[in-house]
Scaffold this active site. Structure first.
Site, PDB file in Angstrom:
ATOM      1  N   ALA A  23       0.718  -1.254   0.235  1.00 41.03           N
ATOM      2  CA  ALA A  23      -0.074   0.071  -0.026  1.00 41.03           C
ATOM      3  C   ALA A  23       0.971   1.247   0.068  1.00 41.03           C
ATOM      4  O   ALA A  23       1.219   1.754   1.006  1.00 41.03           O
ATOM      5  CB  ALA A  23      -0.885  -0.293   0.962  1.00 41.03           C
TER       6      ALA A  23
ATOM      7  N   CYS B 206      -7.550   2.835  -8.795  1.00 36.01           N
ATOM      8  CA  CYS B 206      -7.330   4.000  -7.691  1.00 36.01           C
ATOM      9  C   CYS B 206      -8.768   4.267  -7.236  1.00 36.01           C
ATOM     10  O   CYS B 206      -9.677   4.087  -7.925  1.00 36.01           O
ATOM     11  CB  CYS B 206      -6.641   5.043  -8.064  1.00 36.01           C
ATOM     12  SG  CYS B 206      -5.188   4.801  -9.178  1.00 36.01           S
TER      13      CYS B 206
ATOM     14  N   ASN C 280      -4.047   3.321 -15.000  1.00 37.47           N
ATOM     15  CA  ASN C 280      -4.014   2.341 -13.715  1.00 37.47           C
ATOM     16  C   ASN C 280      -5.640   2.819 -13.146  1.00 37.47           C
ATOM     17  O   ASN C 280      -5.744   4.014 -12.582  1.00 37.47           O
ATOM     18  CB  ASN C 280      -2.979   2.770 -12.521  1.00 37.47           C
ATOM     19  CG  ASN C 280      -3.051   2.006 -11.400  1.00 37.47           C
ATOM     20  OD1 ASN C 280      -4.476   1.413 -11.122  1.00 37.47           O
ATOM     21  ND2 ASN C 280      -2.373   2.518 -10.439  1.00 37.47           N
TER      22      ASN C 280
ATOM     23  N   LYS D 100      -5.189  -0.747 -17.697  1.00 37.83           N
ATOM     24  CA  LYS D 100      -4.690  -1.888 -16.868  1.00 37.83           C
ATOM     25  C   LYS D 100      -6.072  -2.203 -15.946  1.00 37.83           C
ATOM     26  O   LYS D 100      -6.642  -1.345 -15.165  1.00 37.83           O
ATOM     27  CB  LYS D 100      -3.519  -1.501 -15.783  1.00 37.83           C
ATOM     28  CG  LYS D 100      -3.099  -2.658 -14.971  1.00 37.83           C
ATOM     29  CD  LYS D 100      -1.725  -2.148 -14.422  1.00 37.83           C
ATOM     30  CE  LYS D 100      -1.190  -3.169 -13.445  1.00 37.83           C
ATOM     31  NZ  LYS D 100       0.004  -2.839 -12.803  1.00 37.83           N
TER      32      LYS D 100
ATOM     33  N   GLY E  86       2.482 -12.503 -10.650  1.00 35.02           N
ATOM     34  CA  GLY E  86       3.407 -13.581 -10.176  1.00 35.02           C
ATOM     35  C   GLY E  86       4.565 -14.085 -11.028  1.00 35.02           C
ATOM     36  O   GLY E  86       5.183 -15.053 -10.846  1.00 35.02           O
TER      37      GLY E  86
HETATM   38  C1  LIG Z   1       5.189  -2.379  -4.590  1.00 29.75           C
HETATM   39  C2  LIG Z   1       4.420  -2.513  -5.640  1.00 29.75           C
HETATM   40  C3  LIG Z   1       4.166  -1.212  -6.355  1.00 29.75           C
HETATM   41  C4  LIG Z   1       3.126  -1.267  -7.230  1.00 29.75           C
HETATM   42  N1  LIG Z   1       2.814   0.164  -7.848  1.00 29.75           N
HETATM   43  C5  LIG Z   1       1.852   0.096  -8.899  1.00 29.75           C
HETATM   44  C6  LIG Z   1       1.513   1.025  -9.435  1.00 29.75           C
HETATM   45  O1  LIG Z   1       1.919   2.330  -9.236  1.00 29.75           O
HETATM   46  N2  LIG Z   1       0.443   1.444 -10.254  1.00 29.75           N
HETATM   47  C7  LIG Z   1      -0.044   0.179 -10.898  1.00 29.75           C
HETATM   48  O2  LIG Z   1      -0.720   0.354 -11.887  1.00 29.75           O
HETATM   49  N3  LIG Z   1       0.336  -1.030 -10.274  1.00 29.75           N
HETATM   50  C8  LIG Z   1       1.228  -1.138  -9.342  1.00 29.75           C
HETATM   51  N4  LIG Z   1       1.615  -2.425  -8.751  1.00 29.75           N
HETATM   52  C9  LIG Z   1       1.095  -3.441  -9.470  1.00 29.75           C
HETATM   53  C10 LIG Z   1       2.140  -3.983 -10.364  1.00 29.75           C
HETATM   54  O3  LIG Z   1       2.319  -3.523 -11.584  1.00 29.75           O
HETATM   55  C11 LIG Z   1       1.469  -5.701 -10.713  1.00 29.75           C
HETATM   56  O4  LIG Z   1       0.322  -5.305 -11.718  1.00 29.75           O
HETATM   57  C12 LIG Z   1       1.030  -6.502  -9.710  1.00 29.75           C
HETATM   58  O5  LIG Z   1       2.082  -6.499  -8.599  1.00 29.75           O
HETATM   59  C13 LIG Z   1       1.232  -8.177 -10.351  1.00 29.75           C
HETATM   60  O6  LIG Z   1       2.381  -8.599 -10.644  1.00 29.75           O
HETATM   61  P1  LIG Z   1       3.332  -9.308  -9.830  1.00 29.75           P
HETATM   62  O7  LIG Z   1       3.053 -10.192  -9.044  1.00 29.75           O
HETATM   63  O8  LIG Z   1       4.354  -9.473 -10.928  1.00 29.75           O
HETATM   64  O9  LIG Z   1       4.318  -8.380  -8.984  1.00 29.75           O
HETATM   65  C14 LIG Z   1       2.608  -2.316  -7.707  1.00 29.75           C
HETATM   66  C15 LIG Z   1       3.216  -3.431  -7.287  1.00 29.75           C
HETATM   67  C16 LIG Z   1       3.952  -3.784  -6.156  1.00 29.75           C
HETATM   68  C17 LIG Z   1       4.195  -4.822  -5.518  1.00 29.75           C
END
Ligand SMILES: Cc1cc2nc3c(=O)[nH]c(=O)nc-3n(C[C@H](O)[C@H](O)[C@H](O)COP(=O)(O)O)c2cc1C
Ligand SMILES: Cc1cc2nc3c(=O)[nH]c(=O)nc-3n(C[C@H](O)[C@H](O)[C@H](O)COP(=O)(O)OP(=O)(O)OC[C@H]3O[C@@H](n4cnc5c(N)ncnc54)[C@H](O)[C@@H]3O)c2cc1C
Ligand code: FES
Lengths: 313, 313
Positions: free
Chosen positions: A76, A136, A133, A172, A255
């Site tokens: 968060a 939000c 995104n 997204k 993931g």
């Molecule tokens: C620490 C962190 C910050 C993230 N910040 C954003 C963000 O600012 N905007 C967004 O669209 N997604 C954000 N995400 C989501 C990632 O882009 C991704 O969609 C999500 O983590 C699932 O993929 P993963 O399991 O490979 O991390 C964030 C994820 C993490 C872990």
């Protein structure tokens, strides 16, 4: 005779953009532009998606902003970022050092914010496209998430589409909805050039000693290997129900840690794949995944990775 | 990031020794090879590494302390940050020493590392302490597990600043929590000024415990306050360095402003990446010009901060 490893064509077309391979960084896990430089050659990536940019700078939430969970993590962060003006002045010029297409993730709390950010960024020649995104909370609508309400998704996508000129528009999707295809369809109907999925799953971790949530924000988004099978299912669902009929490419993720994970998303229907949380533990992981994808294509005699998209039997 | 710091990267190192100290603490030494040798020999006290433990197995069930039995079940995906307790550079080798405490799933796994095992490290990370070479007196304050980076710092000061007086204060809840003191408990109980990890640098240490089970009874910062009142060091010629629980750092910051002695503190935050990618490790700081607050990143802008720039909560 098999196909020679080095002759495998990993290049893909993602709507208006051409990527040399399907692997992209996920928003919020790779910084603004050059933060991964010490670990890998950014030019080797298929594409780069920046952290979320908002109209005004945002400080983000109080700590703790993250907590590790079983095979995953909650975050968060609260969209901490330097704001679009500083981003354009200080970060966008850095993109010129690289050949990789850059996509800027944009966020806001009212629709006007998204439109204003998109309008400003559309004037930057260094940027290939934008990723909306829509996970939000919307302050005007009492904090409900944009991405869960088809009417809002329609409005936001159409309004942004009007101002982004020749830039590519990626929407997204949040997985925190009853039927993700409904939202996907609306975004495509309003002119999204590609869809990316999934964003994080809303979740909570409780400290049983204090009986308080661990995160200062109480809830956070779950990412990492824990969500992969759900993300695969959702990518396949949106591919079959929306993307394939409309001829719109999907960027799949959630993931992804290994080449096998990336291939799994492509078979499910993704054209490109993002790596997010896995970058934290292995900041050079993306390059290894790209090599591994070639290996898979060699073994399975796919001379081009594009023929693997949606090849689920 | 300051220019004298070595460029970070992802490296492997081999374990030389991993040994238990006292009840809860461990010392691990790792040898750096090839490129990592140069990089790590230039690392500064207060800098840290992110260690990958995700591939390590758990110790057998009877070696898992009961209070960690539940936590141990969790799969670890993120790296863990550890400060250097020393970096020993010789003509033929570069060896880093880390002192750690078993607290959860990652450190339980670290216990199982054996001589010859290969570990993956990202580092050196963060800014490190800045040594005030010209000052007459340096006061080091270690609480609980805060000793490691201060041991490293004291060693460097001892060799670089021959005329500097180094005064060390170490505090803990109870004698068994006196981290990293490789001494017999009875010897600790008898004496108020003792030698522990700081012994190898021949620096006397003022010991205190909250319950009086070793050294003086009381908080380490109370013992320090008495010392300051009694010895009246020249504030302009003195500097403090503190590492330990946040409450102790806050008390150190208060002494710093009361006695007008500048103080550097080493802060800890939950870190997902350690490299500035995720924004999880925010530290609220004060803008002295207009009184506003903003966030710095503990992993990149820290972990060392001036005590008067931090907004203590
Ligand atoms: C620490 C962190 C910050 C993230 N910040 C954003 C963000 O600012 N905007 C967004 O669209 N997604 C954000 N995400 C989501 C990632 O882009 C991704 O969609 C999500 O983590 C699932 O993929 P993963 O399991 O490979 O991390 C964030 C994820 C993490 C872990
Ligand atoms: C810059 C830095 C340097 C460090 N140096 C050392 C060192 O030299 N030696 C050492 O023993 N430890 C050090 N630590 C702490 C070490 O990283 C943690 O003890 C380790 O991550 C614990 O992992 P675990 O999986 O075993 O336990 P976890 O289950 O992850 O954590 C154990 C307990 O500590 C809490 N916790 C974990 N991380 C943090 C944090 N960053 N801030 C506040 N609470 C936290 C958790 O809530 C939990 O209650 C350092 C931390 C930082 C940020
Ligand atoms: S831990 Fe990721 S930015 Fe500091």
């Amino acid at each position: 005779m098999g196909i020679e490893h080095k002759r495998i064509d990993l290049s893909i077309n993602l709507g208006k953009a051409s990527l040399k391979n399907p692997l992209m960084t996920a928003s919020g896990t790779c910084g603004y532009v050059d933060e991964l430089d010490d670990f890998l050659d950014i030019n080797q990536l298929g594409g780069y998606i920046t952290k979320s940019i908002t109209i005004k700078p945002r400080l983000g939430n109080d700590v703790p902003r993250i907590v590790e969970t079983d095979s995953g993590m909650l975050n968060a962060i609260g969209l901490a970022n330097i704001g679009v003006e500083k981003f354009i002045k200080e970060k966008v010029p850095l993109m010129e050092r690289y050949k990789t297409p850059f996509f800027v993730n944009i966020a806001g709390q009212i629709i006007d914010d998204y439109v204003a950010v998109a309008d400003k960024l559309s004037q930057c020649i260094q940027i290939a496209g934008m990723e909306l995104n829509i996970s939000c909370p919307n302050v005007k609508q009492g904090g409900i998430t944009f991405g869960t309400d088809p009417a809002l998704v329609k409005q936001i996508t159409c309004e942004v589409k009007k101002v982004i000129r020749d830039k590519m528009l990626i929407v997204k999707l949040t997985p925190n909805v009853t039927n993700i295809s409904t939202i996907a369809k609306v975004a495509v109907d309003c002119g999204a050039d590609a869809l990316s999925l999934v964003n994080t799953f809303t979740a909570m971790v409780i400290d049983i000693e204090t009986r308080k949530p661990v995160l200062s924000n109480r809830t956070g988004g779950l990412s990492g290997p824990a969500i992969k099978p759900i993300a695969i299912y959702l990518v396949n669902k949106v591919y079959n129900e929306v993307a394939k009929p409309a001829g719109i490419p999907l960027i799949g993720g959630g993931g992804v840690r290994t080449a096998s994970d990336a291939i799994e998303f492509i078979i499910a229907g993704a054209t490109a794949v993002t790596i997010g949380t896995a970058t934290f533990a292995n900041p050079d992981g993306a390059v290894k995944i790209i090599e591994g994808m070639k290996g898979y294509c060699t073994r399975h005699k796919f001379s081009s990775i594009t023929s693997l998209t949606g090849a689920l039997k | 990031m300051e220019s004298h710091l070595p460029k970070k990267g992802i490296f492997t190192a081999s374990v030389l020794q991993n040994r238990k100290l006292g009840d809860k603490f461990y010392r691990i030494t790792i040898e750096l090879e090839n490129k990592a040798k140069n990089v790590f020999s230039a690392a500064v006290p207060g800098q840290f590494v992110e260690i990958d433990v995700s591939r390590l197995a758990l110790p057998p069930e009877n070696h898992v302390p009961a209070q960690y039995a539940d936590a141990s079940q969790r799969n670890v995906i993120l790296r863990r940050p550890f400060s250097f307790a020393d970096i020993m550079v010789s003509d033929t080798s570069v060896v880093a020493e880390i002192l750690y405490c078993v607290l959860g799933p990652a450190t339980l796994r670290m216990k199982t590392l054996k001589t010859g095992d290969i570990v993956s490290l990202i580092g050196p990370l963060g800014n490190g302490f800045s040594i005030a070479e010209k000052k007459k007196t340096s006061i080091l304050i270690a609480g609980g597990m805060g000793a490691p980076p201060l041991v490293h710092l004291s060693g460097l000061m001892k060799s670089q600043c021959k005329d500097m007086e180094i005064v060390v204060f170490v505090g803990a809840k109870s004698v068994s929590d006196l981290a990293f003191f490789d001494l017999k408990v009875d010897k600790l109980i008898k004496t108020k000024v003792s030698l522990g990890e700081f012994d190898k640098h021949k620096i006397k240490t003022h010991i205190s415990t909250d319950d009086g089970s070793a050294g003086s009874k009381g908080f380490v910062t109370d013992v320090l306050k008495d010392w300051l009142l009694k010895n009246k060091p020249d504030a302009k010629e003195t500097i403090m360095y503190a590492c330990g629980p946040e409450a102790m750092l806050l008390a150190s910051a208060a002494l710093s402003s009361e006695f007008k002695i500048p103080c550097q503190v080493s802060l800890e935050r939950r870190m997902a990446c350690g490299t500035g990618l995720c924004q999880s490790c925010a530290v609220k700081c004060l803008n002295k010009d207009d009184g506003s607050t903003f966030y710095k990143l503990c992993c990149k802008d820290g972990p060392i901060f001036w005590s008067d720039e931090v907004v203590w909560e």
